[in-house]
Design a protein around this motif. Structure first.
Motif, PDB file in Angstrom:
ATOM      1  N   SER A   1       1.778 -25.188  69.027  1.00 17.16           N
ATOM      2  CA  SER A   1       2.433 -25.828  67.897  1.00 17.16           C
ATOM      3  C   SER A   1       3.928 -25.568  67.984  1.00 17.16           C
ATOM      4  O   SER A   1       4.353 -24.650  68.670  1.00 17.16           O
ATOM      5  CB  SER A   1       1.917 -25.256  66.583  1.00 17.16           C
ATOM      6  OG  SER A   1       0.591 -25.648  66.379  1.00 17.16           O
TER       7      SER A   1
ATOM      8  N   LEU B   1      -0.501 -22.164  61.511  1.00 17.12           N
ATOM      9  CA  LEU B   1      -1.257 -21.700  60.346  1.00 17.12           C
ATOM     10  C   LEU B   1      -1.843 -22.882  59.577  1.00 17.12           C
ATOM     11  O   LEU B   1      -2.949 -22.796  59.042  1.00 17.12           O
ATOM     12  CB  LEU B   1      -0.352 -20.869  59.434  1.00 17.12           C
ATOM     13  CG  LEU B   1       0.063 -19.507  59.997  1.00 17.12           C
ATOM     14  CD1 LEU B   1       1.019 -18.801  59.044  1.00 17.12           C
ATOM     15  CD2 LEU B   1      -1.157 -18.634  60.262  1.00 17.12           C
ATOM     16  N   THR B   2      -1.093 -23.977  59.512  1.00 20.96           N
ATOM     17  CA  THR B   2      -1.616 -25.175  58.856  1.00 20.96           C
ATOM     18  C   THR B   2      -2.890 -25.642  59.545  1.00 20.96           C
ATOM     19  O   THR B   2      -3.874 -25.990  58.889  1.00 20.96           O
ATOM     20  CB  THR B   2      -0.577 -26.304  58.907  1.00 20.96           C
ATOM     21  OG1 THR B   2       0.695 -25.767  58.534  1.00 20.96           O
ATOM     22  CG2 THR B   2      -0.934 -27.414  57.969  1.00 20.96           C
ATOM     23  N   GLN B   3      -2.850 -25.662  60.868  1.00 23.26           N
ATOM     24  CA  GLN B   3      -4.039 -26.075  61.629  1.00 23.26           C
ATOM     25  C   GLN B   3      -5.217 -25.150  61.319  1.00 23.26           C
ATOM     26  O   GLN B   3      -6.352 -25.587  61.188  1.00 23.26           O
ATOM     27  CB  GLN B   3      -3.769 -26.024  63.136  1.00 23.26           C
ATOM     28  CG  GLN B   3      -2.568 -26.814  63.590  1.00 23.26           C
ATOM     29  CD  GLN B   3      -2.852 -28.295  63.725  1.00 23.26           C
ATOM     30  OE1 GLN B   3      -3.874 -28.772  63.256  1.00 23.26           O
ATOM     31  NE2 GLN B   3      -1.937 -29.007  64.346  1.00 23.26           N
TER      32      GLN B   3
ATOM     33  N   GLY C   1       4.263 -21.723  61.491  1.00 23.33           N
ATOM     34  CA  GLY C   1       3.836 -22.406  60.271  1.00 23.33           C
ATOM     35  C   GLY C   1       2.864 -23.532  60.574  1.00 23.33           C
ATOM     36  O   GLY C   1       1.843 -23.682  59.903  1.00 23.33           O
ATOM     37  N   GLU C   2       3.171 -24.300  61.612  1.00 21.88           N
ATOM     38  CA  GLU C   2       2.295 -25.411  61.971  1.00 21.88           C
ATOM     39  C   GLU C   2       0.940 -24.886  62.444  1.00 21.88           C
ATOM     40  O   GLU C   2      -0.104 -25.444  62.114  1.00 21.88           O
ATOM     41  CB  GLU C   2       2.969 -26.235  63.073  1.00 21.88           C
ATOM     42  CG  GLU C   2       2.423 -27.630  63.204  1.00 21.88           C
ATOM     43  CD  GLU C   2       2.874 -28.297  64.499  1.00 21.88           C
ATOM     44  OE1 GLU C   2       4.055 -28.148  64.869  1.00 21.88           O
ATOM     45  OE2 GLU C   2       2.026 -28.939  65.133  1.00 21.88           O
TER      46      GLU C   2
ATOM     47  N   LEU D   1      -5.658 -23.273  58.559  1.00 18.85           N
ATOM     48  CA  LEU D   1      -6.099 -23.456  57.172  1.00 18.85           C
ATOM     49  C   LEU D   1      -6.965 -24.704  57.042  1.00 18.85           C
ATOM     50  O   LEU D   1      -7.902 -24.737  56.256  1.00 18.85           O
ATOM     51  CB  LEU D   1      -4.883 -23.589  56.249  1.00 18.85           C
ATOM     52  CG  LEU D   1      -4.162 -22.291  55.908  1.00 18.85           C
ATOM     53  CD1 LEU D   1      -2.844 -22.600  55.225  1.00 18.85           C
ATOM     54  CD2 LEU D   1      -5.023 -21.416  55.008  1.00 18.85           C
ATOM     55  N   GLY D   2      -6.637 -25.729  57.811  1.00 23.08           N
ATOM     56  CA  GLY D   2      -7.408 -26.964  57.747  1.00 23.08           C
ATOM     57  C   GLY D   2      -8.670 -26.907  58.583  1.00 23.08           C
ATOM     58  O   GLY D   2      -9.418 -27.875  58.644  1.00 23.08           O
TER      59      GLY D   2
ATOM     60  N   HIS E   1      -8.846 -26.792  61.862  1.00 26.58           N
ATOM     61  CA  HIS E   1      -8.765 -27.584  63.082  1.00 26.58           C
ATOM     62  C   HIS E   1      -8.700 -26.724  64.332  1.00 26.58           C
ATOM     63  O   HIS E   1      -8.883 -27.204  65.432  1.00 26.58           O
ATOM     64  CB  HIS E   1      -7.566 -28.528  63.010  1.00 26.58           C
ATOM     65  CG  HIS E   1      -7.550 -29.344  61.764  1.00 26.58           C
ATOM     66  ND1 HIS E   1      -8.456 -30.351  61.536  1.00 26.58           N
ATOM     67  CD2 HIS E   1      -6.792 -29.277  60.649  1.00 26.58           C
ATOM     68  CE1 HIS E   1      -8.233 -30.879  60.344  1.00 26.58           C
ATOM     69  NE2 HIS E   1      -7.231 -30.233  59.788  1.00 26.58           N
TER      70      HIS E   1
END
Lengths: 512, 150, 314
Positions: free
Chosen positions: C185, C192-194, C189-190, C196-197, C199
């Motif tokens: 990523s 962690l977004t993955q 941050g990106e 959390l979702g 993915h």
């Protein structure tokens, strides 16, 4: 109701004379910086952030958000007035905004842009207020597979942008895609198409590219005497800038539609304001009342792009506030700012510090209002720029292009890239190749490629992953329908001869 | 005003064709086509192939169309920009910017001193104020200034 | 013209910084800077390197450690390659510094054909830990579960940033083995977004970026690559505890050009040591960003960075 009380309290704290002045100052600075090509909102916020530390947290954050909004407003000014987008979302604004200015309606274009930005920002914040963290959760559902599907849908609507000559439009788009492949390939972690140059290792940077393609190429065009681009000989007063009732009505529909769409796009991880304004405009082009005239300089185009752009920026706050994850580079800077004030955005922020959080949301709102006020009041000064004779504009724009390109990465390489882009852009324009698709493809194609390939990485090479995930599957079916529907329509038309071809209005591109 | 014909309507498709082919060759040779999914060269190669194909169509279409007319004056800003950047390396960014503005207005547009000087001074000052003082962009001071300062 | 006038006025109003052209006195005794200093940062304003550098510069100014003006110059061309190369090529240059973290060293060595001989390490200012996290809904409750899953042939996607984090993945791949893929990523941050979702199955992150999410239990720490365990909420075993030879702590450091005069090296090494000893540095930077306070002077920093170079050039 507790939420509402907290929000009202927030307004109480936010609305003081000092805060008002700080926001107004922030708005002015932000407008100037945003209007400078080469600075853009990321650099603008980063550079102005230290200014806000001189105040108490509430005032500081209000000023910071005013700067942020004003940057976004300012980005559209230069695209409307001199056809140089200040940042990438403003590329869409230029498509209708600059023709409006050329037609003698620069004030109306600016007014539309400000008002729609305001509507976009407001609706974005309201959605944020009502749904709070829940919305950010929804955004999380969009992983690489879903994003790839969404972007494929978005790309199919690129078609009309290609202009009168589709061949040239496609060439232009593909060049944009290829330029974007230069540099670091994030999926495999190695560089490509760098041709041994250190400068190309990190890819071609957008800002010098856009300054050259739009700005400098235009300077070269201005040197042609035949093109009567000389100062627009019209009365450009404030009175002519104010929209009349019917124009207001025309503005509202696209703005509101775009705002909802933009907010949703903004929440998606990694989509950003450019995708927002692109899709906002495209949707309007598909469903709007005035869709056929879009691209020729109508306010619907400006309204759709600007409302989507600003609501997407507001939507991007959702993951920042509720998860502590910045959705964009600018978000990262804002996060840094919040941290400086001793606030850690994240799941606990709404629970632990409700007063501050709602105060912040109220501040965002106050800042947006003040920015609108400041922005509208400087329109009369701005439109005077168009009265400056071309003879003087040529050297000044040249100077601004050079300075802007230099500041983008503090290097002469930026200037050289800008001049080369200007040279290429000029020749493309002379041969009627449209420039906007090139730049949009440059911004959007890398995301599509990255997420498309990431999907295969996740699925270990199986394309079926696009059908296994419900959201992605829905989008792919929608995509297939849009591609196949003209075919069906033709078949239908053949069997049943008389049938108006215009009757199809595809539903909006709302995901999920 | 002098005009000149440049056959860019044909040159552009030829160049884009070449770029397309270059991307395909590099993509397939160096970056890989498919490895448990699309490789680094997959996407660029496909785009390269399409670009090369479309360029041929654009070329065929171009043959029928008249060549665009160019005005010699179009090149002046381009040349002047290069000269200014070169000068900036020697005497510094803002003096060069000022000389460019003043020189352009005085020599090319034949403005009087009275009219041209205020414009160049105010523009340079505004650019200095915004970019150098306020945004603190470190512009090169030029060889001469650096030599004096040691 | 009114617009321009307005611009000038506003610029004048807003300009807070004045280019102080200090008097040039010939220094006697130890070397001190004789003119303004340029500090090169090879990533964009607002990021981690930028915050790091701004903090040092502020302290240098406020505490009177360096009395000349320091300008931060963001040189981001070529993903920072151009800025790094530029600094390393400078001849007899005493007034240029470069922020140089492990995340900068890696591309410098692996893609840009550089090595530490091209630079003069001046200090390591802080260390940052890395931790592997899973989502709270994850079927894996501990690192043992993860390892068992890998051994049984399950496919795992590990997310992380494009710079520092990949080294941990590589080490895991070498030490533990199994069917893993790394999803790069742009930022932590990106990644962690993955995560959390849902993915990716696991993500590598720095404590500061994930503090709130781990505190609330959204994300669960599995294992850390540092030498010792972190305090709450990041308490998880180290790789060494689990029997794997993976130990790794990324650094934030400062370097100068290779051809920096010895007296200037001594001066900067000393000035950075003074910065690291201030309370402001500890409170406003180290503690705030959950870093490990670990200052190394020029000589030690060279040894420390060399270890990383050896690892990256393997």
């Amino acid at each position: 109701m507790e939420t509402l009380t907290l929000l009202l309290q927030g307004f109480g704290t936010a609305l003081t004379i000092q805060n008002f002045l700080a926001a107004a100052a922030g708005a002015l600075l932000g407008l100037v910086v945003g209007a400078m090509p080469g600075i853009g909102s990321l650099a603008g916020v980063a550079l102005l952030l230290p200014l806000t530390f001189k105040f108490n947290p509430v005032t500081g954050i209000i000023m910071l958000s005013a700067i942020y909004y004003a940057n976004m407003y300012g980005g559209s000014y230069s695209s409307i007035l001199i056809n140089i987008p200040g940042d990438s979302p403003a590329v869409m604004t230029a498509i209708d905004g600059h023709p409006m200015a050329k037609k003698g309606e620069p004030g109306k274009a600016l007014f539309t842009s400000n008002l729609s930005s305001f509507i976009g920002g407001t609706i974005g914040i309201i959605i944020l207020t009502i749904t709070g963290p829940a919305l950010a959760r929804l955004g999380l559902k969009f992983g690489p597979v879903e994003m790839a599907a969404l972007l494929m849908v978005a790309m199919t609507s690129l078609g009309w942008l290609l202009g009168d000559n589709p061949t040239k439009g496609v060439v232009s788009t593909l060049i944009g895609v290829l330029i974007a492949t230069i540099g670091f390939d994030i999926v495999v972690g190695t560089p490509r198409y760098d041709f041994g140059s250190l400068h190309l290792l990190g890819g071609v940077s957008f800002i010098p590219l856009v300054i050259g393609m739009f700005g400098f190429s235009q300077v070269m065009e201005m040197m042609e005497p035949a093109k009567n681009g000389d100062s627009i000989d019209m009365k450009l007063s404030l009175k002519d800038s104010i929209l009349n009732k019917s124009e207001m009505r025309r503005l509202l529909g696209p703005s509101i539609r775009s705002s909802f769409l933009g907010t949703i796009i903004g929440i998606l991880p990694g989509a950003g304001a450019t995708t927002g304004s692109f899709l906002g405009y495209m949707t309007e082009k598909k469903v709007g009342k005035n869709k056929d005239k879009m691209g020729t300089g109508v306010l619907e185009g400006v309204a759709a792009a600007e409302a989507a752009n600003n609501s997407a920026a507001a939507g991007a706050f959702a993951p920042l506030l509720s998860l502590g994850i910045p959705g964009s580079g600018t978000g990262a800077v804002l996060l840094g700012g919040l941290l400086m004030y001793g606030l850690t955005p994240g799941p606990r922020l709404f629970q632990n510090e409700p007063e501050f959080t709602w105060g912040l949301i109220a501040s965002l709102y106050v800042a947006n209002m003040i920015t609108l006020f400041v922005a509208l009041s400087i329109i009369p000064f701005l439109i005077k720029i168009l009265k400056v004779p071309v003879k003087i504009m040529v050297p000044i724009i040249t100077a601004v292009c050079i300075m802007g390109a230099y500041s983008a990465s503090n290097s002469l390489y930026g200037v050289m890239l800008m001049l080369a882009s200007g040279f290429i852009g000029f020749h493309l324009k002379k041969n009627n190749y449209p420039i906007a698709p090139l730049l949009l493809a440059f911004v959007l194609a890398p995301t599509l490629e990255r997420d498309f390939r990431r999907s295969f990485l996740i699925s270990d090479g199986s394309p079926w992953i696009f059908f296994q995930k419900p959201i992605a599957c829905g989008l792919i079916i929608f995509l297939l329908l849009t591609i196949l529907s003209p075919l069906f329509r033709k078949l239908f038309a053949m069997t049943k001869k008389k049938r108006p071809p215009q009757g199809v209005s595809d539903s909006t591109l709302s995901p999920a | 005003m002098k005009t000149l014909k440049l056959n860019t309507r044909l040159i552009i498709p030829v160049l884009t064709f070449a770029v397309g082919v270059l991307w395909v060759v590099y993509g397939l040779k160096n970056y890989g086509w498919w490895d448990q999914g699309p490789g680094s060269g997959f996407f660029p190669s496909i785009i390269g192939i399409i670009l090369a194909g479309i360029s041929i169509i654009a070329l065929l279409e171009g043959i029928k169309m008249p060549a665009p007319e160019y005005v010699k004056a179009s090149w002046y800003p381009f040349i002047a920009a290069f000269a200014t950047v070169g000068l900036a390396m020697i005497i510094g960014f803002f003096p060069a910017m000022f000389l460019f503005l003043e020189g352009w207005l005085k020599i090319y547009e034949k403005y009087s001193w009275k009219k041209s000087l205020p414009i160049s001074i105010i523009t340079t000052a505004a650019l200095y104020g915004i970019f150098a003082m306020w945004l603190m962009v470190p512009f090169p001071a030029g060889v001469i200034f650096n030599a004096i300062r040691g | 013209m009114k617009k321009l006038l307005t611009l000038v006025l506003m610029a004048a109003l807003a300009s807070t910084a004045v280019f102080a052209e200090g008097q040039q006195e010939k220094a006697e005794g130890p070397w001190t800077p004789t003119k303004g200093v340029e500090w090169v940062v090879t990533s964009s304003a607002g990021g981690g390197s930028s915050i790091f550098t701004q903090n040092i510069v502020e302290i240098m100014k406020n505490e009177g450690i360096v009395d000349k003006n320091i300008i931060i110059n963001y040189k981001t061309d070529g993903g920072g390659a151009v800025g790094r190369r530029g600094v390393s090529m400078m001849k007899n240059e005493a007034h240029t510094l470069l922020t140089f973290n492990s995340g900068d060293l890696q591309p410098f060595v692996q893609r840009e054909g550089g090595d530490l001989d091209g630079l003069t390490p001046l200090a390591v200012m802080a260390l940052d830990g890395q931790i592997l996290l899973v989502n709270m809904d994850s079927p894996y409750k501990s690192m043992e579960d993860v390892i068992a899953a890998l051994k049984s042939g399950e496919r795992l996607i590990i997310g992380g940033s494009k710079s520092d984090d990949e080294a941990i993945y590589d080490a895991m791949k070498a030490e533990i083995g199994g069917d893993m893929e790394y999803l790069r990523s742009d930022s932590t941050g990106e990644a962690l977004t993955q995560l959390l979702g849902g993915h990716v199955d696991m993500a590598i992150a720095k404590p500061a970026a994930s503090f709130d999410l781990v505190s609330t239990g959204e994300l669960v720490p599995m294992v850390t690559a540092s030498a010792s365990r972190f305090g709450e909420p990041f308490d998880a075993p180290t790789f060494t505890e689990l029997g794997y030879d993976i130990e790794f702590q990324i650094y934030r450091g400062v370097v100068g050009p290779a051809d920096m005069p010895a007296e200037a090296v001594a001066y900067w090494s000393d000035a950075l040591a003074k910065v690291a000893a201030t309370d402001t540095w500890k409170n406003e930077y180290i503690n705030k960003f959950l870093l490990v306070d670990n200052h190394l002077d020029a000589d030690d920093a060279k040894v420390y960075m060399q270890k990383f170079e050896d690892m990256y050039s393997k």
